[in-house]
Scaffold this motif. Sequence first.
Motif, PDB file in Angstrom:
ATOM      1  N   GLY A  84       0.809  -1.211   0.000  1.00  0.00           N
ATOM      2  CA  GLY A  84       0.000   0.000   0.000  1.00  0.00           C
ATOM      3  C   GLY A  84       0.843   1.261   0.000  1.00  0.00           C
ATOM      4  N   LYS A  85       0.147   2.376   0.024  1.00  0.00           N
ATOM      5  CA  LYS A  85       0.814   3.674  -0.074  1.00  0.00           C
ATOM      6  C   LYS A  85       1.608   4.053   1.173  1.00  0.00           C
ATOM      7  CE  LYS A  85      -3.554   5.926   0.948  1.00  0.00           C
ATOM      8  NZ  LYS A  85      -4.609   6.753   0.396  1.00  0.00           N
ATOM      9  N   ASP A  86       1.486   3.278   2.247  1.00  0.00           N
ATOM     10  CA  ASP A  86       2.229   3.570   3.467  1.00  0.00           C
ATOM     11  C   ASP A  86       3.668   3.050   3.425  1.00  0.00           C
ATOM     12  OD1 ASP A  86       0.945   1.081   3.429  1.00  0.00           O
ATOM     13  OD2 ASP A  86       1.149   0.836   5.587  1.00  0.00           O
ATOM     14  N   ILE A  87       4.024   2.305   2.378  1.00  0.00           N
ATOM     15  CA  ILE A  87       5.390   1.787   2.202  1.00  0.00           C
ATOM     16  C   ILE A  87       6.056   2.564   1.073  1.00  0.00           C
ATOM     17  CG2 ILE A  87       6.773  -0.230   1.548  1.00  0.00           C
ATOM     18  CD1 ILE A  87       5.414  -0.788   4.122  1.00  0.00           C
ATOM     19  N   SER A  88       7.240   3.119   1.330  1.00  0.00           N
ATOM     20  CA  SER A  88       7.939   3.845   0.263  1.00  0.00           C
ATOM     21  C   SER A  88       8.670   2.860  -0.643  1.00  0.00           C
ATOM     22  CB  SER A  88       8.932   4.850   0.846  1.00  0.00           C
ATOM     23  OG  SER A  88      10.100   4.199   1.298  1.00  0.00           O
ATOM     24  N   LEU A  89       8.775   3.217  -1.908  1.00  0.00           N
ATOM     25  CA  LEU A  89       9.449   2.354  -2.875  1.00  0.00           C
ATOM     26  C   LEU A  89      10.916   2.150  -2.499  1.00  0.00           C
ATOM     27  CD1 LEU A  89       9.463   0.725  -5.490  1.00  0.00           C
ATOM     28  CD2 LEU A  89       9.877   2.869  -6.719  1.00  0.00           C
ATOM     29  N   GLY A  90      11.586   3.194  -2.040  1.00  0.00           N
ATOM     30  CA  GLY A  90      12.987   3.072  -1.642  1.00  0.00           C
ATOM     31  C   GLY A  90      13.182   2.092  -0.496  1.00  0.00           C
ATOM     32  N   PHE A  91      12.322   2.188   0.501  1.00  0.00           N
ATOM     33  CA  PHE A  91      12.367   1.280   1.650  1.00  0.00           C
ATOM     34  C   PHE A  91      12.137  -0.155   1.189  1.00  0.00           C
ATOM     35  CE2 PHE A  91      10.026  -0.888   5.093  1.00  0.00           C
ATOM     36  CZ  PHE A  91      10.989  -0.842   6.090  1.00  0.00           C
ATOM     37  N   LEU A  92      11.146  -0.334   0.334  1.00  0.00           N
ATOM     38  CA  LEU A  92      10.852  -1.670  -0.176  1.00  0.00           C
ATOM     39  C   LEU A  92      12.042  -2.238  -0.943  1.00  0.00           C
ATOM     40  CD1 LEU A  92       8.536  -3.862  -0.699  1.00  0.00           C
ATOM     41  CD2 LEU A  92       8.506  -2.847  -2.969  1.00  0.00           C
ATOM     42  N   ARG A  93      12.612  -1.444  -1.827  1.00  0.00           N
ATOM     43  CA  ARG A  93      13.718  -1.926  -2.656  1.00  0.00           C
ATOM     44  C   ARG A  93      14.920  -2.338  -1.815  1.00  0.00           C
ATOM     45  NH1 ARG A  93      14.960   1.346  -7.836  1.00  0.00           N
ATOM     46  NH2 ARG A  93      16.255  -0.475  -8.111  1.00  0.00           N
ATOM     47  N   LEU A  94      15.229  -1.604  -0.770  1.00  0.00           N
ATOM     48  CA  LEU A  94      16.335  -1.979   0.123  1.00  0.00           C
ATOM     49  C   LEU A  94      16.092  -3.354   0.743  1.00  0.00           C
ATOM     50  CD1 LEU A  94      17.123   1.333   2.026  1.00  0.00           C
ATOM     51  CD2 LEU A  94      18.602   0.128   0.412  1.00  0.00           C
ATOM     52  N   ASN A  95      14.874  -3.587   1.187  1.00  0.00           N
ATOM     53  CA  ASN A  95      14.549  -4.870   1.806  1.00  0.00           C
ATOM     54  C   ASN A  95      14.472  -5.995   0.784  1.00  0.00           C
ATOM     55  OD1 ASN A  95      14.112  -4.475   4.808  1.00  0.00           O
ATOM     56  ND2 ASN A  95      13.017  -2.760   3.931  1.00  0.00           N
ATOM     57  N   VAL A  96      14.011  -5.685  -0.414  1.00  0.00           N
ATOM     58  CA  VAL A  96      13.933  -6.694  -1.477  1.00  0.00           C
ATOM     59  C   VAL A  96      15.333  -7.210  -1.829  1.00  0.00           C
ATOM     60  CG1 VAL A  96      13.481  -6.959  -3.961  1.00  0.00           C
ATOM     61  CG2 VAL A  96      11.701  -6.067  -2.452  1.00  0.00           C
ATOM     62  N   VAL A  97      16.328  -6.327  -1.841  1.00  0.00           N
ATOM     63  CA  VAL A  97      17.703  -6.753  -2.119  1.00  0.00           C
ATOM     64  C   VAL A  97      18.140  -7.814  -1.108  1.00  0.00           C
ATOM     65  CG1 VAL A  97      20.123  -5.989  -2.114  1.00  0.00           C
ATOM     66  CG2 VAL A  97      18.395  -4.651  -3.324  1.00  0.00           C
ATOM     67  N   ASP A  98      17.872  -7.579   0.161  1.00  0.00           N
ATOM     68  CA  ASP A  98      18.224  -8.559   1.208  1.00  0.00           C
ATOM     69  C   ASP A  98      17.473  -9.872   1.029  1.00  0.00           C
ATOM     70  OD1 ASP A  98      19.930  -6.741   2.392  1.00  0.00           O
ATOM     71  OD2 ASP A  98      18.509  -6.156   3.966  1.00  0.00           O
ATOM     72  N   VAL A  99      16.200  -9.787   0.701  1.00  0.00           N
ATOM     73  CA  VAL A  99      15.388 -10.992   0.510  1.00  0.00           C
ATOM     74  C   VAL A  99      15.913 -11.805  -0.668  1.00  0.00           C
ATOM     75  CG1 VAL A  99      13.081 -11.833  -0.115  1.00  0.00           C
ATOM     76  CG2 VAL A  99      13.333 -10.037   1.605  1.00  0.00           C
ATOM     77  N   ILE A 100      16.214 -11.139  -1.763  1.00  0.00           N
ATOM     78  CA  ILE A 100      16.721 -11.843  -2.950  1.00  0.00           C
ATOM     79  C   ILE A 100      18.049 -12.534  -2.640  1.00  0.00           C
ATOM     80  CG2 ILE A 100      17.696 -11.484  -5.261  1.00  0.00           C
ATOM     81  CD1 ILE A 100      15.402  -9.491  -5.736  1.00  0.00           C
ATOM     82  N   GLU A 101      18.942 -11.853  -1.948  1.00  0.00           N
ATOM     83  CA  GLU A 101      20.219 -12.483  -1.576  1.00  0.00           C
ATOM     84  C   GLU A 101      19.980 -13.709  -0.711  1.00  0.00           C
ATOM     85  OE1 GLU A 101      22.772  -9.559   0.228  1.00  0.00           O
ATOM     86  OE2 GLU A 101      22.833  -8.348  -1.602  1.00  0.00           O
ATOM     87  N   GLY A 102      19.046 -13.614   0.226  1.00  0.00           N
ATOM     88  CA  GLY A 102      18.725 -14.749   1.083  1.00  0.00           C
ATOM     89  C   GLY A 102      18.149 -15.914   0.297  1.00  0.00           C
TER      90      GLY A 102
END
Length: 134
Positions: free
Chosen positions: A106-124
């Motif tokens: 939703g709109k309460d999550i910023s794209l930048g914040f999401l992308r930072l966490n997605v990088v960690d998830v993908i590496e995992g």
Amino acid sequence: MNYGIVSQEQIEQIDQIITTKLIDLGVDCVVVIDMAGNIITAKDNTESKYDVYSFAALAAGNFATVDAMAKLVGEQEFSLLFHKGQDSSIHFSKIDDELLLICMFGKDISLGFLRLNVVDVIEGIRTIWGSKEK
């Protein structure tokens, strides 16, 4: 990477990473699919009402279409896609040649914040999938 048989332990490890790095931080739903649209795993915030099976099939087709467009403009690939709506957005990331990570938020999550966490998830996820070959 070898995608023959996925163990329950590997799925549980992937689910834990997704839950900790994305769901617990406010992402509504996360789906890992293969390029054919088959769901590897899906996690949500228990309030999400997404039809993940239909979504997975459409997402795979969408990613394949955009991949073809990338080649038309001289790119090897576009490794991520982002669709922004008024209240909901979708972020697609390529994990590798076989897997996609899809986040609905939703709109309460910023794209930048999401992308930072997605990088960690993908590496995992790459580490967990890669550990199968050992």
